[in-house]
Design a protein around this motif. Structure first.
Motif: not given
Length: 96
Positions: A27-36, A38-45
């Motif tokens: 569950t912690g890993l899933k949350d970390s992947v979701r966070s990553l 989101g960060s990748v999407d922000k970087v792409q924008e």
């Protein structure tokens, strides 16, 4: 027999706690992947915005350079025309 059954129950209990721990980790890993993600999407924008901005900057620089070049061309052309006229007059004088 009861001793063996108690050992098996203890082992099952340990397995259950291990699975719960693993489930928490997953569950912690899933949350970390979701966070990553989101960060990748922000970087792409941000990258997209920078690329668009750079394109506009390059076009603006090219337009400015074109205006400067045209101005320089017009100036040099008028100077050459003036010099041609003077040379023509001097040649005429020499011929006469």
């Amino acid at each position: 027999m009861n001793g063996r059954l108690e050992k098996v129950e203890g082992s099952v209990g340990n397995l259950e706690s291990s699975f719960k721990s693993m489930k928490g980790t997953v569950t912690g890993l899933k949350d970390s992947v979701r966070s990553l993600e989101g960060s990748v999407d922000k970087v792409q924008e941000t990258v997209d915005r920078i690329e668009a901005s750079q394109t506009q900057d390059v076009v603006a620089l090219l337009k400015t350079t074109q205006k400067y070049t045209e101005s320089e061309f017009d100036y040099l052309n008028s100077r050459l025309t003036h010099m041609d006229k003077r040379i023509f007059k001097l040649e005429k004088r020499v011929e006469n």
